[in-house]
Design a protein around this motif. Structure first.
Motif, PDB file in Angstrom:
ATOM      1  N   PHE A  51      46.411 -29.340  32.763  1.00  0.00           N
ATOM      2  CA  PHE A  51      47.653 -28.771  33.268  1.00  0.00           C
ATOM      3  C   PHE A  51      48.523 -28.288  32.112  1.00  0.00           C
ATOM      4  O   PHE A  51      49.065 -27.192  32.115  1.00  0.00           O
ATOM      5  N   GLU A  52      48.644 -29.148  31.140  1.00  0.00           N
ATOM      6  CA  GLU A  52      49.504 -28.781  30.017  1.00  0.00           C
ATOM      7  C   GLU A  52      48.961 -27.590  29.264  1.00  0.00           C
ATOM      8  O   GLU A  52      49.713 -26.706  28.848  1.00  0.00           O
ATOM      9  N   SER A  53      47.650 -27.607  29.099  1.00  0.00           N
ATOM     10  CA  SER A  53      47.099 -26.508  28.316  1.00  0.00           C
ATOM     11  C   SER A  53      47.285 -25.191  29.046  1.00  0.00           C
ATOM     12  O   SER A  53      47.575 -24.156  28.427  1.00  0.00           O
ATOM     13  N   GLN A  54      47.182 -25.231  30.379  1.00  0.00           N
ATOM     14  CA  GLN A  54      47.421 -23.991  31.118  1.00  0.00           C
ATOM     15  C   GLN A  54      48.871 -23.550  30.988  1.00  0.00           C
ATOM     16  O   GLN A  54      49.170 -22.363  30.871  1.00  0.00           O
ATOM     17  N   HIS A  55      49.757 -24.543  31.042  1.00  0.00           N
ATOM     18  CA  HIS A  55      51.173 -24.244  30.899  1.00  0.00           C
ATOM     19  C   HIS A  55      51.458 -23.594  29.559  1.00  0.00           C
ATOM     20  O   HIS A  55      52.167 -22.598  29.451  1.00  0.00           O
ATOM     21  N   HIS A  56      50.883 -24.177  28.544  1.00  0.00           N
ATOM     22  CA  HIS A  56      51.135 -23.642  27.212  1.00  0.00           C
ATOM     23  C   HIS A  56      50.559 -22.250  27.061  1.00  0.00           C
ATOM     24  O   HIS A  56      51.157 -21.376  26.416  1.00  0.00           O
ATOM     25  N   HIS A  57      49.408 -22.076  27.680  1.00  0.00           N
ATOM     26  CA  HIS A  57      48.807 -20.749  27.622  1.00  0.00           C
ATOM     27  C   HIS A  57      49.716 -19.722  28.260  1.00  0.00           C
ATOM     28  O   HIS A  57      49.878 -18.597  27.754  1.00  0.00           O
ATOM     29  N   LEU A  58      50.331 -20.159  29.335  1.00  0.00           N
ATOM     30  CA  LEU A  58      51.262 -19.264  30.034  1.00  0.00           C
ATOM     31  C   LEU A  58      52.413 -18.868  29.128  1.00  0.00           C
ATOM     32  O   LEU A  58      52.796 -17.695  29.039  1.00  0.00           O
ATOM     33  N   LEU A  59      52.964 -19.860  28.441  1.00  0.00           N
ATOM     34  CA  LEU A  59      54.080 -19.567  27.545  1.00  0.00           C
ATOM     35  C   LEU A  59      53.639 -18.651  26.412  1.00  0.00           C
ATOM     36  O   LEU A  59      54.388 -17.779  25.961  1.00  0.00           O
ATOM     37  N   HIS A  60      52.431 -18.902  26.021  1.00  0.00           N
ATOM     38  CA  HIS A  60      51.908 -18.062  24.964  1.00  0.00           C
ATOM     39  C   HIS A  60      51.794 -16.611  25.409  1.00  0.00           C
ATOM     40  O   HIS A  60      52.138 -15.676  24.669  1.00  0.00           O
ATOM     41  N   CYS A  61      51.312 -16.451  26.613  1.00  0.00           N
ATOM     42  CA  CYS A  61      51.227 -15.093  27.156  1.00  0.00           C
ATOM     43  C   CYS A  61      52.595 -14.448  27.177  1.00  0.00           C
ATOM     44  O   CYS A  61      52.745 -13.254  26.863  1.00  0.00           O
TER      45      CYS A  61
END
Lengths: 213, 623
Positions: free
Chosen positions: B476-486
């Motif tokens: 979950f966190e990694s997806q969240h972070h990926h989102l922020l990265h995008c």
């Protein structure tokens, strides 16, 4: 319905010995009806219908019997505008075949069976029994007036056209005019049955509630 | 009609047979019972706890979730049951509502959790049965008060927004002395002068020794008249200045003038001015002397300084009806007993009970058990009634007093709770801040890992080796972070943490000072001196949907009209774009685990970054 189903008083003696002095009457008495199969035999309801009926009955009356207060209370919830207590009282008298002040599930279901699944003659007999308040075999004017008043009371105050005080009396008069053939001031069961069976409206309306359950 | 009674409807319809023979008109056609639905059992699986009920039971209330087709969304085909991922303990009560027609509120449950469940299942709380309604309403009110308190606390944060007008600043200083040192000083000074003034009024009347040519003792006020006058003048000047300042600063002058405190202020200083205006005119000086009595009202000014006094005043106001009743019953009793005593004592010689109003004094003194003894009954009848009077006095006064006391106690405890909440707020904020920093650090780590992985991937691609990506954080966190990265990639901006931001801020401020540019970016007068100080201002336009998010995001965005910032930024495109230090956009915290925050931080970042979309990579404020 000559066979009156004997309600087994489950451990009532024991209950009463234990709880006699302290508790009120209701809590010492706990009726349980006879078996489902026996009831199916005695009434014209199917097993499923009896189950549904019993569940509703037990919900409102967990002790297994209905007393007049509860009866009136339940009935009044269907007629919030008017005062249905008198009619409920008369109904209670009609349902309470043993005249012991309480209606058990058997009584309830047997009467319902007559009303809903009985023959026309049975139904008319039951209605006559309802009107005959002192159960002496004939309906006097006073009895009919009481019944009529109780029915009109259920309407309440707010009616259109507005309720005249003489309306019940007029209705009683027309009833006696129709039913009382020999003009002796009372309506006997024979007169009642005869008149009703000739009247198409009444015949039709008697069949109206056949599919209630 | 209670749902349980619906089961008796067949009986009621059957009983209608009694009307048939007497009816003279034909009956209407009964409704066709089209759906002879088989009454089957429904299994409701709520987080593992299985509930079963009849289908008809649920369908008694067709405008709720369970009674309508909405429940089909929750149907789980493999197990042939309806699955709800909710609290089974609260669900029990909801199911009972279907069964009995009465909704109960369990005392041990949290009110917000309960409300949420009710909302989910589409049940209006207003149908809670009488047995539980009071409790429910009380808890709800307490909850609302708590939330309101928190909101107010946000408004009154301890850091002053710079962009308040002078008037608003002044008002703030008056209302909350803790906001600045100046306000605190002013607060204490006025308090001191109130005390001085009251003491001067008191000491004025003390006899101060005799003058040599007079035999009568003279009061201090007359002896040192000038000194007292100067003191009075000084106090009144301070009070006048204070009142005028408050009047200027008040947001609604009319409302301010109507308020109790302002009336007290006016009454406190009026006698002095009236005294100035009236010269030594003997005729009016008598009236003037009475006016001096009003100077004692200055003591009420202390209520601004004391919360306890305010509570007392509020209590008395809220107990107005009890006090009124007390007064009324006392008046009744006084009149009755005075009359009785008068007639009882009429016979005795040299009786002090000359009239009924004269007897009032005796009655009051006796009923309040004072018993001065200046008027006493002499006849036996009078004494008998006198004793009855004193006994009844105790009763009459003792009755309303506990009500007032309990009211006072309730209000006092309420204010105590508010104080406690305020104290706990600090620790709560600290916890929130720690969580925020954790979130930020996690994101930083993710990015580092990501970059590392990217570079490794490139390296491995060249080397032709597969790389096993190490995902240290949960999916979950990694997806969240990926989102922020995008998001970062999209807007050409990056998230940084607090220290980095402040460091950059400092750099830029230094650069700007040396660069001597007209700081058009600082539209506020305070400019860069207040750089990077966090501005808090609650913007209702940015109210987050759920209240717990509001709790978390205590440091909130201050919304600037985007046009402004963009235009001012555009002017600076060609230079190293400075940070808008005086308007830091601080996004709410990225508390890692709660899903709703994802959307909110997205929203924040976008409002932040739209302002900067045309600039180079500008380090904006921290998560």
């Amino acid at each position: 319905m000559s066979v009156m189903g004997a309600t087994t008083l489950v451990q009532t003696e024991l209950f009463q010995q234990l709880l006699d002095s302290d508790e009120g009457e209701l809590s010492t008495v706990c009726y349980r009806p006879e078996g489902l199969d026996r009831l199916v035999q005695q009434t014209k309801f199917s097993k499923k219908e009896l189950q549904v009926l019993y569940r509703g009955f037990k919900n409102e009356c967990p002790s297994g019997v209905v007393n007049e207060e509860t009866f009136k209370n339940i009935y009044s919830q269907f007629f919030p505008q008017g005062d249905s207590s008198m009619y409920a009282h008369f109904l209670f008298e009609a349902f309470d075949t043993h005249n012991n002040g309480s209606v058990s599930f058997e009584d309830f279901v047997i009467s319902l069976s007559i009303i809903l699944r009985g023959s026309i003659t049975d139904k008319l007999n039951w209605a006559f029994n309802l009107y005959d308040l002192n159960k002496d075999g004939c309906i006097t004017r006073e009895e009919m007036t009481d019944i009529m008043h109780s029915i009109y009371d259920m309407m309440g105050k707010y009616t259109y056209p507005s309720m005249k005080d003489s309306a019940p009396m007029d209705h009683v008069d027309s009833f006696f005019q129709k039913m009382d053939k020999n003009n002796d001031g009372v309506v006997t069961i024979e007169e009642f049955l005869e008149t009703c069976q000739k009247d198409e409206n009444i015949m039709q309306s008697m069949h109206m509630f056949d599919n209630v359950i | 009609m209670a749902a349980g009674v619906a089961a008796w409807l067949p009986f009621a319809r059957a009983a209608a047979i009694g009307w048939m023979p007497v009816a003279s008109t034909p009956m209407p056609i009964p409704p066709q019972d089209k759906r002879k639905a088989q009454d089957g059992l429904i299994i409701l699986n709520v987080s593992g706890t299985k509930f079963q009920t009849w289908r008809n039971t649920l369908e008694r209330y067709p405008d709720t979730l369970l009674g309508s087709t909405e429940r089909d969304f929750f149907f789980h085909e493999e197990t042939n049951e309806y699955f709800f991922d909710r609290d089974p303990d609260i669900f029990r009560h909801i199911l009972n509502f279907y069964r009995t027609g009465k909704l109960h509120y369990p005392r041990q449950e949290c009110i917000s959790a309960y409300d949420e469940e009710l909302a989910f299942f589409g049940i209006i709380p207003e149908i809670i049965g009488d047995c539980c309604y009071e409790e429910y309403k009380d808890r709800r009110r307490e909850n609302a008060e708590r939330l309101q308190d928190d909101e107010e606390m946000d408004m009154n944060n301890d850091v002053t927004p710079v962009n308040l007008t002078f008037r608003e600043y002044l008002w703030r200083a008056f209302e909350n002395p803790h906001t600045s040192t100046l306000a605190l000083v002013f607060y204490y000074v006025t308090g001191f002068f109130i005390a001085i003034s009251v003491m001067a009024n008191v000491v004025e009347t003390v006899p101060c020794g005799t003058l040599p040519n007079r035999s009568k003792e003279i009061s201090c006020g007359d002896r040192y008249a000038l000194a007292f006058f100067c003191l009075d003048t000084a106090c009144v000047m301070i009070f006048t200045v204070e009142y005028l300042l408050r009047l200027i600063a008040a947001p609604s002058r009319y409302k301010f003038m109507k308020s109790v405190m302002s009336v007290i202020d006016v009454v406190a200083i009026m006698p002095y001015y009236i005294g100035l205006v009236m010269t030594d005119n003997d005729q009016v000086s008598g009236a003037f002397v009475t006016l001096r009595v009003f100077r004692v009202f200055r003591i009420f000014k202390f209520s601004r300084h004391s919360a306890g006094l305010r509570i007392l005043g509020y209590t008395l106001k809220s107990c107005a009806s009890e006090l009124g009743f007390l007064l009324f019953s006392l008046t009744m009793a006084i009149i009755i007993f005075a009359t009785v005593m008068f007639y009882a004592e009429k016979g005795s010689t040299a009786s002090k009970f000359t009239s009924i109003p004269a007897a009032f004094w005796y009655t009051i003194v006796t009923m309040t058990t004072l018993g001065y003894g200046d008027m006493v009954p002499k006849t036996i009848v009078g004494k008998v009634f006198g004793s009855i009077c004193s006994l009844s006095g105790v009763l009459v006064i003792a009755l309303p007093v506990p009500v007032i006391v309990s009211n006072f106690s309730r209000i006092y405890h309420q204010s105590q709770r508010a104080e406690k909440r305020r104290a706990q707020r600090k620790t709560r904020l600290a916890r929130i801040r720690a969580a925020k920093i954790r979130g930020t650090n996690a994101y930083m780590r993710y990015k580092q890992n990501g970059l590392l992985i990217d570079s490794l991937e490139e390296a491995s691609k060249e080397a032709g080796q597969a790389l096993v990506g190490k995902a240290a954080s949960p999916p979950f966190e990694s997806q969240h972070h990926h989102l922020l990265h995008c998001l970062e990639k999209t807007t050409n901006h990056e998230f940084v943490d607090e220290q980095t931001f402040q460091a950059n801020c400092m750099e830029i401020s230094v650069m700007n000072k040396s660069g001597s540019r007209a700081s058009s970016l600082s539209s506020s007068p305070h400019g860069l001196s207040s750089c990077c100080s966090r501005r808090h201002r609650k913007k209702s336009s940015f109210s987050l949907p759920s209240t717990n998010n509001q709790e978390l995001s205590t440091i909130q965005i201050r919304e600037r009209p985007v046009v402004n910032s963009r235009s001012s930024l555009n002017a600076k495109l060609d230079e190293t774009v400075p940070l808008k230090c005086d308007e830091p956009y601080i996004t709410p915290s990225m508390v890692s685990l709660s899903a709703p925050v994802v959307t909110s931080s997205d929203g924040d970042s976008s409002t932040t970054t739209t302002a900067y979309s045309q600039s180079n990579i500008v380090r904006v404020s921290a998560l």
